[in-house]
Scaffold this active site. Sequence first.
Site, PDB file in Angstrom:
ATOM      1  N   GLU A 187       0.828  -1.215   0.000  1.00 43.39           N
ATOM      2  CA  GLU A 187       0.000   0.000   0.000  1.00 43.39           C
ATOM      3  C   GLU A 187       0.862   1.265   0.000  1.00 43.39           C
ATOM      4  O   GLU A 187       1.202   1.792   1.057  1.00 43.39           O
ATOM      5  CB  GLU A 187      -0.935   0.027   1.210  1.00 43.39           C
ATOM      6  CG  GLU A 187      -1.838   1.252   1.236  1.00 43.39           C
ATOM      7  CD  GLU A 187      -2.695   1.350   2.486  1.00 43.39           C
ATOM      8  OE1 GLU A 187      -3.446   2.338   2.628  1.00 43.39           O
ATOM      9  OE2 GLU A 187      -2.611   0.453   3.342  1.00 43.39           O
ATOM     10  N   LYS A 243      -2.781  -2.152  -2.979  1.00 43.71           N
ATOM     11  CA  LYS A 243      -3.776  -1.228  -2.411  1.00 43.71           C
ATOM     12  C   LYS A 243      -3.210   0.168  -2.575  1.00 43.71           C
ATOM     13  O   LYS A 243      -2.116   0.465  -2.077  1.00 43.71           O
ATOM     14  CB  LYS A 243      -4.051  -1.524  -0.938  1.00 43.71           C
ATOM     15  CG  LYS A 243      -5.043  -0.542  -0.305  1.00 43.71           C
ATOM     16  CD  LYS A 243      -5.431  -0.915   1.118  1.00 43.71           C
ATOM     17  CE  LYS A 243      -6.372   0.124   1.710  1.00 43.71           C
ATOM     18  NZ  LYS A 243      -6.838  -0.234   3.067  1.00 43.71           N
TER      19      LYS A 243
END
Length: 419
Positions: free
Chosen positions: A250, A292
């Site tokens: 992420e 993500k």
Amino acid sequence: MTPVNSNSNERLTNDGNQVEVECDRSRNPSDSDFSDGRLRKKHRANNNDNDDESHDGIWFPGVTKHINNEQKKALEETASKLSASGKGITACDESAGTIGARFESVGIENTEENRRVYRQMLFETEGIEKFLCGAILDPETLYQKSSNHGGMLFPEVLQMKGIVPGVKPHLKVYTLPGTNGDTVMQGLDSLAVRARGYYKAGARFAKWRSPISIDLENGRPTALAIKANMDDLARYALICQSEGLMPIVEPDVSLQGRHTLDQAVAINIKVLSTLFKALIDHGVHLPGCTLKSNIVNCGKDCSLSYSVKQIASANKFVLQQTLPVSIKSANYLSGGQTLKQAAARLAALNEINAGPWNLSFSWSAAIQLPLLELCKGHGCLQLDAMKSLYTEELEMASLAASGKWHPNLQPSDGDHTSA
């Protein structure tokens, strides 16, 4: 690796691993072993890793050395489950301090039991499995039990509903000296031991967030911060895969600031290209990995206006410039967007068919803050009302992940209007 000659039954070798490629050069290329995009192959390994079970296509020995083929398949299965069409990942991984601040803002006492009851509602609301394929848990929640299922641990409850449980293993943010405020995330030193424990507790994936801020006037993000954070994500992914956890990487480029959409595109391309180079350089198995990421957009205080279609096109461009096709899914974080803003932008992006990836959601604040607002003035969790609204929110998110529009959602909800 030795060169391949023009004879049949060629052999590729690398570090003691051998591959025999059956190829009859006398055949017409249209009906050769290459015609369906693969080679027929035989291979054997001089180790005990069960590497004789390779995937379709050419097996390249030594590319990913930290895991064997059985481990790769398990990671890929988790990645596939988390790329289910029309479903997303609920992010319930706030630390006790973060969720405590949210509780206190609406008059809820920050106790472990209140946190447990609240997360239980997020996991056990009827029908959420129609909209969710995964849930990210804080380590505290990973070991908490349901009061509705005979003391069953939350990971077991989620698995029973067909939702893959995961965990947030990173620790605290650390400011890099000399960068005017750029940061890195701590927690790599103890990650292997903790990841092993999380896997035993039922987690099957992990998520590590590396925050990046855009402050062009102060020269941020610096090249140092980008490289340090992306290298950290690669090391985290390598360690998690070694311990059986499918890593979600992420890179979180903040939407705070005055930067334009064009500037955001350039910085996001730099961040993501650096990330995937680092993953490859570290030998991370990309098919057993998930992205993500933030929605690519101008800063919240940008003086220019952009339509939701322009924002969607910018995200499509960034994905096509940076995201390998071996990554099955990209799940967007909310990053300070409202639910309607995030859903409209995701729906518009899926509408224009950005590429071969599953594009979905992994939202926390956009979904949870409206739930907690229902508790204001009551002094306790309003579980029934929260369950009802939670289901409506997940339905909107699920439709957006399919490129469809909820009746209460308009394209204009995703526009950026000038500050």
